[in-house]
Design an enzyme around this catalytic site. Structure first.
Site, PDB file in Angstrom:
ATOM      1  N   TRP A  67     -55.128 -10.847 -21.241  1.00 39.87           N
ATOM      2  CA  TRP A  67     -54.711 -11.486 -19.990  1.00 39.87           C
ATOM      3  C   TRP A  67     -53.566 -10.709 -19.339  1.00 39.87           C
ATOM      4  O   TRP A  67     -52.734 -11.269 -18.643  1.00 39.87           O
ATOM      5  CB  TRP A  67     -54.283 -12.930 -20.249  1.00 39.87           C
ATOM      6  CG  TRP A  67     -55.414 -13.814 -20.659  1.00 39.87           C
ATOM      7  CD1 TRP A  67     -55.824 -14.099 -21.930  1.00 39.87           C
ATOM      8  CD2 TRP A  67     -56.313 -14.502 -19.785  1.00 39.87           C
ATOM      9  NE1 TRP A  67     -56.909 -14.926 -21.915  1.00 39.87           N
ATOM     10  CE2 TRP A  67     -57.241 -15.198 -20.607  1.00 39.87           C
ATOM     11  CE3 TRP A  67     -56.424 -14.608 -18.399  1.00 39.87           C
ATOM     12  CZ2 TRP A  67     -58.260 -15.984 -20.085  1.00 39.87           C
ATOM     13  CZ3 TRP A  67     -57.439 -15.398 -17.881  1.00 39.87           C
ATOM     14  CH2 TRP A  67     -58.343 -16.070 -18.722  1.00 39.87           C
ATOM     15  N   SER A  68     -53.549  -9.403 -19.543  1.00 33.82           N
ATOM     16  CA  SER A  68     -52.427  -8.574 -19.112  1.00 33.82           C
ATOM     17  C   SER A  68     -52.298  -8.484 -17.589  1.00 33.82           C
ATOM     18  O   SER A  68     -53.179  -7.940 -16.903  1.00 33.82           O
ATOM     19  CB  SER A  68     -52.577  -7.169 -19.690  1.00 33.82           C
ATOM     20  OG  SER A  68     -51.631  -6.286 -19.134  1.00 33.82           O
ATOM     21  N   ASN A  69     -51.178  -8.969 -17.055  1.00 32.57           N
ATOM     22  CA  ASN A  69     -50.875  -8.755 -15.634  1.00 32.57           C
ATOM     23  C   ASN A  69     -50.734  -7.272 -15.335  1.00 32.57           C
ATOM     24  O   ASN A  69     -51.079  -6.803 -14.239  1.00 32.57           O
ATOM     25  CB  ASN A  69     -49.577  -9.460 -15.252  1.00 32.57           C
ATOM     26  CG  ASN A  69     -49.733 -10.962 -15.177  1.00 32.57           C
ATOM     27  OD1 ASN A  69     -50.796 -11.472 -14.858  1.00 32.57           O
ATOM     28  ND2 ASN A  69     -48.663 -11.672 -15.480  1.00 32.57           N
ATOM     29  N   LEU A  71     -52.252  -4.594 -16.797  1.00 35.29           N
ATOM     30  CA  LEU A  71     -53.542  -3.916 -16.659  1.00 35.29           C
ATOM     31  C   LEU A  71     -54.244  -4.342 -15.369  1.00 35.29           C
ATOM     32  O   LEU A  71     -54.879  -3.521 -14.695  1.00 35.29           O
ATOM     33  CB  LEU A  71     -54.429  -4.197 -17.870  1.00 35.29           C
ATOM     34  CG  LEU A  71     -53.979  -3.581 -19.195  1.00 35.29           C
ATOM     35  CD1 LEU A  71     -55.003  -3.886 -20.294  1.00 35.29           C
ATOM     36  CD2 LEU A  71     -53.752  -2.072 -19.081  1.00 35.29           C
ATOM     37  N   HIS A  72     -54.119  -5.606 -15.031  1.00 43.94           N
ATOM     38  CA  HIS A  72     -54.709  -6.121 -13.796  1.00 43.94           C
ATOM     39  C   HIS A  72     -54.128  -5.375 -12.589  1.00 43.94           C
ATOM     40  O   HIS A  72     -54.863  -4.897 -11.708  1.00 43.94           O
ATOM     41  CB  HIS A  72     -54.421  -7.624 -13.709  1.00 43.94           C
ATOM     42  CG  HIS A  72     -55.140  -8.355 -12.629  1.00 43.94           C
ATOM     43  ND1 HIS A  72     -54.579  -8.573 -11.381  1.00 43.94           N
ATOM     44  CD2 HIS A  72     -56.374  -8.927 -12.579  1.00 43.94           C
ATOM     45  CE1 HIS A  72     -55.431  -9.257 -10.631  1.00 43.94           C
ATOM     46  NE2 HIS A  72     -56.521  -9.487 -11.327  1.00 43.94           N
TER      47      HIS A  72
END
Length: 294
Positions: A67-69, A71-72
């Site tokens: 759920w990495s912000n 990487l997003h």
């Protein structure tokens, strides 16, 4: 795309608990900085990506959870810059179906899933060298974008803040806290709320990014409000975050800013902040993480 953004809004918050403890609280709405690259990710990546372009990088590679912000945001930035991106993801390939990684893949990020044991090697020089050899010409960015080049972008936040007694923020990889410390006004303390369990190492990480922090008495970490660990949030806490979001008229998620503001309000109720204090909470973004029932 990383030219100076318009300052994000500053919102004054009203709440009976604040009145009872005679506190003033503002929230810096960095979640509104950019529709995809929000909050601290925009600030942390600003000079990192400029350096990657200066070095004529062939692509970008970094690390994060399912759920990495970070990487997003990196996937969105890579698409905008025309650079391929690779995400080394802690977890199982089934996570690729979640909203965060689905967005990243749609924006062109190649996802490589590794075990938790392998992921612990993300700072191991030999492991990083092997990754670099397999991705020739790619610019490697640490987890969360927390590198020395991230600090000046974060420090620019001070230009947009009023004089307050305390600046408060969620902390995960430590880069945003370190960046704020590089330009901390003498009269302002900084309190970081760790969103990871067992994060006693965070102080060392912050000091490694910004060595003068070791001798700076003007900051502290609160380690008791992690809710069970990264991306974990008990049902009772999740419900209270939803209530606070409604009471404060501020959108929150249960991974970063929601968890930290819940910790802040618990500490206010416990009397940890002196009456008359002027507090400012930095909303670091990441609202995309609220999707999928987290």
């Amino acid at each position: 795309m990383f030219d100076q953004a318009s300052p994000s809004p500053l919102q004054s918050l009203q709440h009976p608990l604040l009145e009872r403890h005679r506190l003033r609280l503002w929230i810096k709405r960095d979640d509104l900085l950019h529709p995809r690259i929000s909050g601290n990710k925009w600030r942390k990546l600003k000079y990192v990506l400029r350096q990657a372009l200066t070095e004529h990088a062939q692509g970008l590679l970094s690390f994060g959870g399912a759920w990495s912000n970070h990487l997003h945001a990196l996937a969105a930035a890579g698409q905008a810059l025309g650079l391929p991106t690779v995400g080394i993801v802690r977890g199982e390939p089934a996570s690729a179906a979640n909203p965060t990684l689905s967005d990243a893949a749609a924006w062109g990020m190649a996802l490589r899933f590794v075990s938790r044991q392998d992921y612990r090697r993300r700072q191991d020089p030999d492991w990083l060298a092997a990754l670099a050899a397999g991705h020739s010409g790619f610019y490697l960015i640490p987890e969360g974008g927390s590198t020395a080049l991230a600090l000046p972008g974060v420090a620019e936040l001070w230009r947009e803040l009023p004089a307050v007694d305390q600046v408060i923020l969620p902390v995960a990889s430590g880069g945003t806290l370190a960046g704020l410390l590089t330009a901390r006004p003498a009269g302002t303390r900084i309190t970081g709320y760790a969103v990871l369990k067992g994060a006693g190492w965070l102080a060392r990480t912050v000091s490694a990014l910004y060595p003068p922090a070791t001798l700076d008495p003007g900051w502290q970490l609160r380690l008791e409000h992690h809710g069970g660990g990264y991306a974990k949030c008990p049902a009772q806490d999740r419900q209270r975050i939803l209530e606070l979001a409604a009471e404060l008229s501020v959108p929150l998620e249960p991974v970063y800013s929601g968890k930290a503001i819940l910790g802040l309000f618990r500490d206010i109720e416990a009397g940890r902040y002196p009456a008359g204090s002027r507090l400012l909470f930095v909303h670091t973004g990441g609202l995309q993480g609220a999707r999928g029932g987290l």
